[in-house]
Motif scaffolding. Structure first.
Motif, short mmCIF file in Angstrom:
data_model
loop_
_atom_site.label_atom_id
_atom_site.label_comp_id
_atom_site.label_asym_id
_atom_site.label_seq_id
_atom_site.Cartn_x
_atom_site.Cartn_y
_atom_site.Cartn_z
N HIS A 218 0.82 -1.22 0.00
CA HIS A 218 0.00 0.00 0.00
C HIS A 218 0.85 1.27 0.00
O HIS A 218 0.35 2.36 0.29
CB HIS A 218 -0.93 0.00 1.21
CG HIS A 218 -1.97 -1.08 1.18
ND1 HIS A 218 -1.75 -2.33 1.73
CD2 HIS A 218 -3.22 -1.12 0.64
CE1 HIS A 218 -2.84 -3.08 1.56
NE2 HIS A 218 -3.74 -2.37 0.90
N ASP A 219 2.15 1.10 -0.33
CA ASP A 219 3.06 2.25 -0.44
C ASP A 219 3.21 3.03 0.86
O ASP A 219 3.42 4.25 0.84
CB ASP A 219 2.60 3.20 -1.56
CG ASP A 219 2.65 2.53 -2.92
OD1 ASP A 219 3.51 1.65 -3.11
OD2 ASP A 219 1.83 2.89 -3.79
N PHE A 220 3.12 2.34 1.98
CA PHE A 220 3.35 2.98 3.26
C PHE A 220 4.84 2.88 3.60
O PHE A 220 5.52 1.94 3.17
CB PHE A 220 2.54 2.30 4.38
CG PHE A 220 1.06 2.54 4.30
CD1 PHE A 220 0.56 3.65 3.64
CD2 PHE A 220 0.17 1.67 4.89
CE1 PHE A 220 -0.80 3.89 3.56
CE2 PHE A 220 -1.20 1.88 4.83
CZ PHE A 220 -1.68 3.01 4.16
N PRO A 221 5.38 3.83 4.35
CA PRO A 221 6.79 3.75 4.75
C PRO A 221 7.02 2.56 5.69
O PRO A 221 6.14 2.21 6.48
CB PRO A 221 7.04 5.08 5.47
CG PRO A 221 5.69 5.57 5.89
CD PRO A 221 4.74 5.08 4.84
N VAL A 222 8.17 1.96 5.57
CA VAL A 222 8.50 0.79 6.39
C VAL A 222 9.82 1.01 7.11
O VAL A 222 10.60 1.91 6.75
CB VAL A 222 8.60 -0.49 5.53
CG1 VAL A 222 7.26 -0.84 4.93
CG2 VAL A 222 9.65 -0.32 4.43
N LYS A 223 10.06 0.19 8.12
CA LYS A 223 11.32 0.26 8.84
C LYS A 223 12.46 -0.26 7.96
O LYS A 223 12.22 -1.04 7.03
CB LYS A 223 11.27 -0.60 10.10
CG LYS A 223 10.14 -0.31 11.08
CD LYS A 223 10.28 -1.23 12.28
CE LYS A 223 9.06 -1.15 13.18
NZ LYS A 223 7.91 -1.84 12.59
N PRO A 224 13.69 0.13 8.25
CA PRO A 224 14.83 -0.50 7.57
C PRO A 224 14.86 -1.99 7.86
O PRO A 224 14.37 -2.45 8.89
CB PRO A 224 16.04 0.22 8.19
CG PRO A 224 15.51 1.47 8.78
CD PRO A 224 14.10 1.19 9.19
#
Length: 433
Positions: A218-224
């Motif tokens: 869903h194109d959400f930011p994710v953790k490294p």
């Protein structure tokens, strides 16, 4: 697009370590306080607090309060309170004790040990707990009687109803199958505990991976990636370390000898066997998973938190807040019945003082775990951690030799301080309290 989202998150060099891990700082603080508490008591007791035996006992002692605390989260989120949970636990315990030790044997001729006694006894406690909880919700939701008054009445009524049911007597012995749910009499053993630990670890890793994949989709930011791996390693290490500790607690020789004799066998010289994971803890884990799913993934959970956040807006949006109140209190009653099974089985009898002051411990666990008394905010895992902190505090003080009155003074002070810190924390984050 997924790669760009990952790269964007990974290149935010200005983020601190905890920011990149995206950890709940309040939860992290609670875990830190719990670790410091355990280390302090372990030092004062010269290493006795963190022994496998004490960890095992601490775990099974926490279960009944922790299960009720998960339901109390929903009650408080709805801006209500339930002061009757300890008394309701006592009534459910009295009913189950009379069913298995008196009524079924005399009325229906089912002798102790009959395979139907334990299921019927447990069913009776769960049904009566749910019905009484539903009545509480009906009085609060449909008749607008404040929950404080309704459940305060229950606090005074239900324990004494249980007293009359048992004529004030301690009821024992209980059915052996029933006792399996209390802790020491019902564990998985070493091998199955390791299997359960591996399954729990695999489920944890899968959940982290699935959540990351959903965010990317869903194109959400994710953790490294390193942050995800770090959290996974810590979680798996905690699970397997907990299992290893429980497996290290050996069954006493006398009990082990009786177990072998019951099977017509002789205990071999030098033979040892660990307890492993208690079945009651498995019930707590299952309850926590179900309640978390209800809170986060179901319409009922969304309605509960929406109503707690703004009751007027929830009612105007079409939510039947009255029926919702009945459901929440009925669920609380069901969990009281479930906790009564575990508490009674752990004590291996029904005593009139069972569940005394549990209402205060349950409310304290939920509040210490981050449930806002103003409504709309609360987590299941926070309530369970709060229950564990409360039990650790009491057990540690008991091991040190602190008098019972002073133990209650300390617990009361910790509760007030925890709420005060929570209010300050929410104000700094701009959350209305």
């Amino acid at each position: 697009m997924a790669d760009s989202a990952q790269d964007t998150t990974a290149t935010k060099g200005s983020k601190g370590l905890f920011a990149q891990l995206e950890l709940d700082m309040r939860l992290l603080g609670m875990i830190g306080a719990f670790v410091m508490l355990c280390l302090a008591f372990n030092f004062v007791t010269e290493g006795r607090f963190l022994t496998p035996r004490n960890v095992f006992n601490l775990t099974i002692q926490t279960v009944s309060v922790a299960i009720m605390a998960t339901g109390m989260v929903f009650v408080i989120v709805m801006r209500h309170i339930d002061l009757s949970v300890g008394a309701l636990l006592a009534l459910c315990s009295a009913i189950m004790a009379m069913v298995q030790a008196r009524w079924l044997p005399t009325t229906f001729g089912l002798e102790i040990g009959h395979p139907m006694i334990a299921p019927l006894a447990m069913l009776s406690g769960l049904v009566f707990g749910t019905l009484i909880g539903a009545v509480n919700g009906w009085l609060v939701g449909y008749h607008n009687i404040p929950a404080f008054i309704v459940t305060l009445g229950g606090l005074l009524v239900w324990r004494n109803v249980g007293w009359y049911l048992t004529d004030g007597q301690t009821i024992a012995p209980l059915d052996q199958t029933f006792l399996v749910f209390g802790g020491a009499e019902g564990t998985l053993g070493v091998t199955w505990s390791w299997i359960a630990g591996l399954l729990a670890s695999a489920f944890t890793v899968f959940s982290l991976w699935n959540a990351r994949r959903a965010k990317l989709r869903h194109d959400f930011p994710v953790k490294p990636v390193w942050a995800e791996v770090t959290i996974g390693v810590i979680a798996v290490g905690a699970i397997m370390g907990f299992i290893a500790t429980l497996n290290a607690y050996d069954i006493p020789k006398g009990k082990l000898r009786r177990m072998f004799e019951a099977k017509g066998m002789e205990l071999p010289d030098g033979f040892t066997q660990g307890y492993g994971l208690p079945i009651s803890v498995l019930i707590l884990i299952a309850t926590a998973i179900v309640m978390t799913v209800v809170a986060k993934k179901t319409r009922l959970g969304r309605y509960i938190f929406a109503t707690g956040g703004n009751p007027d807006a929830a009612e105007l949006s079409g939510i039947n807040t009255r029926l919702l109140t009945v459901k929440v209190f009925a669920l609380m009653g069901f969990l009281c019945g479930l906790s009564a099974i575990i508490a009674q089985a752990r004590l291996q009898s029904h005593a009139n003082d069972i569940g005394t002051l549990d209402e205060l411990r349950v409310i304290a666990a939920a509040v210490i775990g981050g449930t806002a008394l103003s409504g709309g905010i609360g987590t299941i895992h926070g309530a369970i951690l709060g229950a564990l902190i409360m039990q650790s505090l009491q057990s540690g003080m008991a091991m040190v030799g602190v008098d019972a009155p002073f133990q209650n003074i300390v617990v009361g002070g910790v509760l007030v301080i925890a709420v005060w810190i929570d209010i300050i924390y929410r104000k700094r984050l701009g959350i209305k309290t």
